[in-house]
Every structure is written in C-alpha cells, then in structure tokens.
Scaffold this motif. Structure first.
Motif, PDB file in Angstrom:
ATOM      1  N   ALA A  52       0.732  -1.255   0.255  1.00  0.00           N
ATOM      2  CA  ALA A  52       0.063   0.014   0.006  1.00  0.00           C
ATOM      3  C   ALA A  52       0.826   1.208  -0.001  1.00  0.00           C
ATOM      4  O   ALA A  52       2.031   1.266   0.607  1.00  0.00           O
ATOM      5  CB  ALA A  52      -0.892   0.106   1.301  1.00  0.00           C
ATOM      6  N   ILE A  53       0.438   2.309  -0.703  1.00  0.00           N
ATOM      7  CA  ILE A  53       1.293   3.411  -0.822  1.00  0.00           C
ATOM      8  C   ILE A  53       0.761   4.868  -0.147  1.00  0.00           C
ATOM      9  O   ILE A  53      -0.383   4.914  -0.426  1.00  0.00           O
ATOM     10  CB  ILE A  53       1.493   3.934  -2.268  1.00  0.00           C
ATOM     11  CG1 ILE A  53       2.270   2.621  -3.102  1.00  0.00           C
ATOM     12  CG2 ILE A  53       2.314   5.122  -2.602  1.00  0.00           C
ATOM     13  CD1 ILE A  53       2.601   2.747  -4.608  1.00  0.00           C
ATOM     14  N   GLN A  54       1.656   5.305   0.563  1.00  0.00           N
ATOM     15  CA  GLN A  54       1.215   6.512   1.489  1.00  0.00           C
ATOM     16  C   GLN A  54       1.070   7.713   0.061  1.00  0.00           C
ATOM     17  O   GLN A  54       2.239   7.633  -0.377  1.00  0.00           O
ATOM     18  CB  GLN A  54       1.749   6.850   2.438  1.00  0.00           C
ATOM     19  CG  GLN A  54       1.601   8.389   2.933  1.00  0.00           C
ATOM     20  CD  GLN A  54       2.860   8.615   3.841  1.00  0.00           C
ATOM     21  OE1 GLN A  54       3.859   8.101   3.950  1.00  0.00           O
ATOM     22  NE2 GLN A  54       2.489   9.794   4.749  1.00  0.00           N
ATOM     23  N   SER A  55       0.204   8.597  -0.256  1.00  0.00           N
ATOM     24  CA  SER A  55       0.517   9.496  -1.264  1.00  0.00           C
ATOM     25  C   SER A  55       1.234  10.679  -0.475  1.00  0.00           C
ATOM     26  O   SER A  55       1.092  10.877   0.761  1.00  0.00           O
ATOM     27  CB  SER A  55      -0.697   9.900  -1.509  1.00  0.00           C
ATOM     28  OG  SER A  55      -1.612   8.959  -2.134  1.00  0.00           O
ATOM     29  N   SER A 104      13.209   9.206   0.506  1.00  0.00           N
ATOM     30  CA  SER A 104      13.313   9.737   1.743  1.00  0.00           C
ATOM     31  C   SER A 104      14.886  10.108   1.948  1.00  0.00           C
ATOM     32  O   SER A 104      15.439   9.342   1.714  1.00  0.00           O
ATOM     33  CB  SER A 104      12.814   8.665   2.739  1.00  0.00           C
ATOM     34  OG  SER A 104      11.469   8.434   2.740  1.00  0.00           O
ATOM     35  N   ASP A 105      15.082  11.129   2.790  1.00  0.00           N
ATOM     36  CA  ASP A 105      16.541  11.349   3.332  1.00  0.00           C
ATOM     37  C   ASP A 105      16.843  10.670   4.304  1.00  0.00           C
ATOM     38  O   ASP A 105      16.110   9.920   4.866  1.00  0.00           O
ATOM     39  CB  ASP A 105      16.743  13.007   3.101  1.00  0.00           C
ATOM     40  CG  ASP A 105      16.097  13.474   4.548  1.00  0.00           C
ATOM     41  OD1 ASP A 105      15.832  13.045   5.344  1.00  0.00           O
ATOM     42  OD2 ASP A 105      15.729  14.835   4.380  1.00  0.00           O
ATOM     43  N   ASP A 106      18.065  10.664   4.642  1.00  0.00           N
ATOM     44  CA  ASP A 106      18.715   9.972   5.633  1.00  0.00           C
ATOM     45  C   ASP A 106      18.209  10.234   6.935  1.00  0.00           C
ATOM     46  O   ASP A 106      17.902   9.265   7.676  1.00  0.00           O
ATOM     47  CB  ASP A 106      20.401  10.086   5.701  1.00  0.00           C
ATOM     48  CG  ASP A 106      21.022   9.533   4.509  1.00  0.00           C
ATOM     49  OD1 ASP A 106      20.639   8.878   3.594  1.00  0.00           O
ATOM     50  OD2 ASP A 106      22.173   9.584   4.408  1.00  0.00           O
ATOM     51  N   GLY A 107      17.744  11.551   7.046  1.00  0.00           N
ATOM     52  CA  GLY A 107      17.222  11.920   8.313  1.00  0.00           C
ATOM     53  C   GLY A 107      15.897  11.177   8.463  1.00  0.00           C
ATOM     54  O   GLY A 107      15.494  10.641   9.500  1.00  0.00           O
ATOM     55  N   ASP A 125       6.126   9.909   3.172  1.00  0.00           N
ATOM     56  CA  ASP A 125       6.190  11.353   3.764  1.00  0.00           C
ATOM     57  C   ASP A 125       6.507  10.848   5.190  1.00  0.00           C
ATOM     58  O   ASP A 125       5.745  10.414   6.055  1.00  0.00           O
ATOM     59  CB  ASP A 125       4.939  12.048   3.812  1.00  0.00           C
ATOM     60  CG  ASP A 125       4.901  13.380   3.218  1.00  0.00           C
ATOM     61  OD1 ASP A 125       5.948  13.905   3.068  1.00  0.00           O
ATOM     62  OD2 ASP A 125       3.926  13.810   2.886  1.00  0.00           O
ATOM     63  N   VAL A 126       7.613  11.061   5.664  1.00  0.00           N
ATOM     64  CA  VAL A 126       8.002  10.760   7.185  1.00  0.00           C
ATOM     65  C   VAL A 126       8.014  12.063   7.947  1.00  0.00           C
ATOM     66  O   VAL A 126       8.832  12.987   7.531  1.00  0.00           O
ATOM     67  CB  VAL A 126       9.459  10.138   7.165  1.00  0.00           C
ATOM     68  CG1 VAL A 126       9.723  10.125   8.667  1.00  0.00           C
ATOM     69  CG2 VAL A 126       9.404   8.705   6.407  1.00  0.00           C
ATOM     70  N   ASN A 127       7.094  12.204   8.805  1.00  0.00           N
ATOM     71  CA  ASN A 127       6.865  13.310   9.708  1.00  0.00           C
ATOM     72  C   ASN A 127       6.217  13.082  10.818  1.00  0.00           C
ATOM     73  O   ASN A 127       6.051  11.850  11.208  1.00  0.00           O
ATOM     74  CB  ASN A 127       6.131  14.464   8.898  1.00  0.00           C
ATOM     75  CG  ASN A 127       4.582  13.905   8.204  1.00  0.00           C
ATOM     76  OD1 ASN A 127       4.077  13.109   9.052  1.00  0.00           O
ATOM     77  ND2 ASN A 127       4.267  14.175   7.189  1.00  0.00           N
TER      78      ASN A 127
END
Length: 467
Positions: A100-103, A167-170, A135-137
């Motif tokens: 499944a994909i998060q937009s 996604s970046d390393d952070g 989207d990692v937040n």
C-alpha cells in the motif's frame, strides 16, 4: 458442518524436514500428519481424498513483494488483485504481501484504505500489506504504531526515485527509530537515486537511449553504497533492516559484512536476478524494455554471489517484485528514452517453478527451496506458523507439486495479465498440480476452481527475525 480432506501418499517437504506422510485437513486448517501406511493414517476418514503419490506436498508459497495495480510513470501495473492472485495460485503461491502506498501529503491510513478498496473481495488467495512511506513526519511516525497494532507491521522506504518516493537519511533514521520501539520492520529499496539521476541525464545527453542503458546508469556500486548506508542507519537506530530486491554482488557483500558483525540485517532477491542478466536488457528492437526493473538486471557473473547468499542464509527470501507492464502500450512509453520505460516485470506465477528448477540444477536443496519461498517470508513478516509450513494448526495452504512434469514457460500459457513472459521458451522441470487455500481447492488437477473473494486479508504479527 465440518469438512475433512485427506492428502495421501506424498512426500511432505517443509523447511525443517521431508517425510512420507498423509495430511489431514479439517475446516481449513491442518489437523494432523501421520506416516503413510501407519495405523493412524489408515484410520482417518475424509469427505475428499487427494492422491499425491509420487508428488511433493509443500506449503503454499508466500510472495512477500508484489505490486498489483501499482501506479508508475503515468500508467498502472497490468495485473489487478483479481488477475494477479489467480496467476499466483496457478504458480503455487497462496499468500501475497502487496505494498500500500502513502500519497505525498496524505496519511498512512488513507493509503492503506485505498489499497483495501483495490483488493478486498477481489483476491483468489490470502493477502496482506506492507506500507510504503512517502512522507516521514511527526504524524506519519505516530501512525506507524497504529498500523503495527492493526496487522501492517512493515514499512518500505526508498533511497531512490527523487521527487516520488525518496526519503532522505534523516527521515529513514526517524522511521527506523520508530520501528525499533514499536516492533515494526523497515524495508529499503537501496539505490542512490540522486546519483542515478545525474547518470541518466548524462546518458541521454550523449544519445544513449536504448533499454540497456537503464542497467548502466543504475550502477552496481550505487546499489552497494545505498545498502551500506541504510545498514549503518539501522545500526545507529538499533533496529532491524530488510533490503528488498538485492541484485549486485557488491550489495550482497555489504549484507554479509553486517551479518558477520551480528547485525539484524536481512536481504531478499528475486528470480529475475538469478536467471536473467544484462544480456536480456541488451536485446535488440526495444525487446530489452521487457526486462527493465529496478534494481536492474546485472551481468551474469553477479548470479553466483546471489546463489551463494541464498545457500549461506545471507539472503533469506526470494520474492518476485511482481509489477507487470505490457510490452505494447506500456513499456513502449519509453521508446527513445529508457528513463520513461515503466520499471517492473511479471513473475508471480513463475517463482515456485524457477526455484524448483534451481533444486534440479543443484543450486539449493529441496528444503532450502521451501525455506526461501514459504517459511522465511512468513517468519520475516509475522505470518508464521499460520502460513509457510505444514503443521497441525496451520492454515491448510498446500500445494501438490509434480517434480517430474516438464513445462515450457510462455506468455501463450501463463495466467498473468501481461503480453510477454520474461522467461519465454524456458524449459523447467516441475509443475503445480493442485493448490489448496485454507483447505479449499483453487487449482484442482490443473483446473482453476477458485474465485475472486475467496482470499482473505491476513493481519500480521511482528516478524520473528525482528525482535
């Protein structure tokens, strides 16, 4: 009313052992095993009996990496959950784990709901989901906990595809830290996407536009670099890591090094990397586009490292990354520009047979075949022992497999909804004869008897390897 089925006379092969045993199935579960011809087995009565004499009786395959109906580059993977799971059943796979994909800008929950809407009521076999995090937040990190407790316990992050999935390393570190605390498993697509984009731009500027350049710009060293990087991030986070579709010997070396240090780092490869090579990508008249996937096919000399990794358990799982696009009408979007060819290949129907051929060829043992195709993916992703083995209490996902039957793989005879076979004309020994999903025949003596909607969503626990 209870129904009983008896599978009689076969060689039962699990990851742990091989025994000549009869298998009693009751109400969709395995009720008992007893030696063939023993008093216990002879005393059993059943509503139906399957004669497996001279055949293998194996657990249904668990394909832990599929992309049904996946959007990519302005089009969609050509298999729906209905056609793709039917093809999986024909190939002896009884459980898929799709993504499944998060937009971007959306929540994990919304992404999961979208994929449930695609799959629920459509599948011929059981299915589960991983979650792609775009989207990692703060809010998506909190949602991870909720998904883990709801049976979606693995999360995929990309070091590739800038502007789409990267996604970046952070962000990757934050997700790994969260998984370290909630018991989830982080999966990574490990290629240096930013560097690859530079090489793509330079290749196109030089007029290098054919499919074979897809393999050249996605350099093996950029897979190794990203693999090394995500291993180090997981080490900092104190969390386990699963690297998907490992294709390059240099990336295998990074996994071997980490595992030699005792790190909980795991790797998957796919049949296309074991059986195909850059020779296929270089096929003339744009035929090479059929073999465009990421990570890309490598020169044939990489295959030895992959087989060695599978034998030594430095690679634990073989999944398909099944993501088919038709040659006509989809792959040809990239005619004249390899970077626009939809990335993905069909394979969900071929995996069990190709891996049996690997047994015939002496690459792996029969039990290792079942380990990498059934038991290990079930353990890795919290489905074991409900799936992946033949033991009392497990779901009666059982394949009667004819090890002597010969077949020629071809688009003319496969059941995947795609107009080519990646293995066209390949002769293999071994073929699925009968497939039970939770005790119900979906393939019966080479006839499809299943139906859309039989397959159920399976909530997963935590991976056995992960904690």
């Amino acid at each position: 009313m209870s129904t009983r089925t008896l599978v009689r006379g076969g060689l039962v092969i699990t990851a742990a052992e091989e025994t000549h045993a009869d298998v009693l199935i009751e109400d969709g579960r395995i009720a008992a095993l007893a030696a063939h011809g023993s008093a216990a087995a002879d005393a059993w009565t059943a509503d139906s009996t399957i004669d497996a004499t001279g055949k293998y009786v194996i657990p249904g395959g668990v394909d832990a990496h599929t992309h049904m109906e996946m959007p990519f580059g302005g089009t969609f993977a050509s298999d729906t959950f209905e056609t793709g799971t039917r093809a999986a059943a024909w190939g002896g796979t009884t459980t898929i784990i799709d993504f499944a994909i998060q937009s971007k800008g959306g929540s994990l929950g919304e992404g999961l709901d979208t994929w449930h809407a695609k799959a629920d009521g459509k599948c011929a076999i059981d299915y589960a989901f991983h979650m792609i995090m775009s989207d990692v937040n703060e809010s998506s990190l909190k949602e991870m906990d909720r998904l883990v407790s709801g049976g979606v316990s693995s999360f995929k992050l990309f070091t590739a595809y800038p502007g789409v999935f990267l996604s970046d390393d952070g962000q990757i570190l934050r997700a790994m830290q969260r998984a370290g605390s909630n018991g989830g498993l982080i999966m990574t697509h490990a290629e240096n996407g930013l560097a690859i984009d530079v090489l793509v731009e330079q290749a196109l500027a030089r007029g290098e536009r054919d499919p074979r350049y897809h393999g050249e710009v996605r350099h093996a060293l950029l897979e190794a670099e990203a693999t090394h990087r995500v291993i180090k991030l997981s080490q900092v986070a104190g969390a386990p890591l699963y690297v998907v579709h490992v294709s390059a010997q240099q990336a295998v070396a990074e996994l071997v090094r980490a595992r030699d240090e005792g790190l909980p780092v795991y790797g998957e490869t796919c049949p296309q990397y074991l059986f195909l090579s850059t020779d296929n990508l270089a096929e003339p008249d744009f035929e090479g586009a059929k073999y465009v996937c990421s990570t890309p096919l490598r020169p044939a000399e990489h295959q030895a490292a992959l087989w060695r990794g599978l034998r030594s358990n430095d690679l634990q799982v073989v999944s398909t990354d099944h993501c088919p696009f038709c040659f006509k009408g989809q792959k040809d979007l990239g005619k004249g520009d390899f970077s626009k060819i939809p990335n993905g290949m069909p394979g969900v129907e071929n995996r069990m047979d190709l891996l049996h051929q690997a047994v015939v060829d002496g690459h792996i043992s029969r039990r290792r075949w079942i380990e990498i195709a059934c038991a290990a993916p079930a353990r890795m992703f919290g489905l074991y022992p409900q799936k992946g083995t033949i033991t009392p209490g497990a779901d009666a996902d059982i394949v009667v497999y004819d090890p002597a039957a010969e077949q020629v793989m071809s688009a003319a005879t496969h059941h995947m909804n795609v107009d080519y076979s990646a293995y066209e004309g390949k002769r293999v020994t071994g073929r699925v004869e009968t497939v039970l999903s939770r005790g119900v025949p979906v393939i019966d003596s080479r006839e499809y008897t299943g139906h859309a909607g039989h397959g159920a969503f399976v909530p997963r626990g935590l991976g056995e390897y992960a904690h």
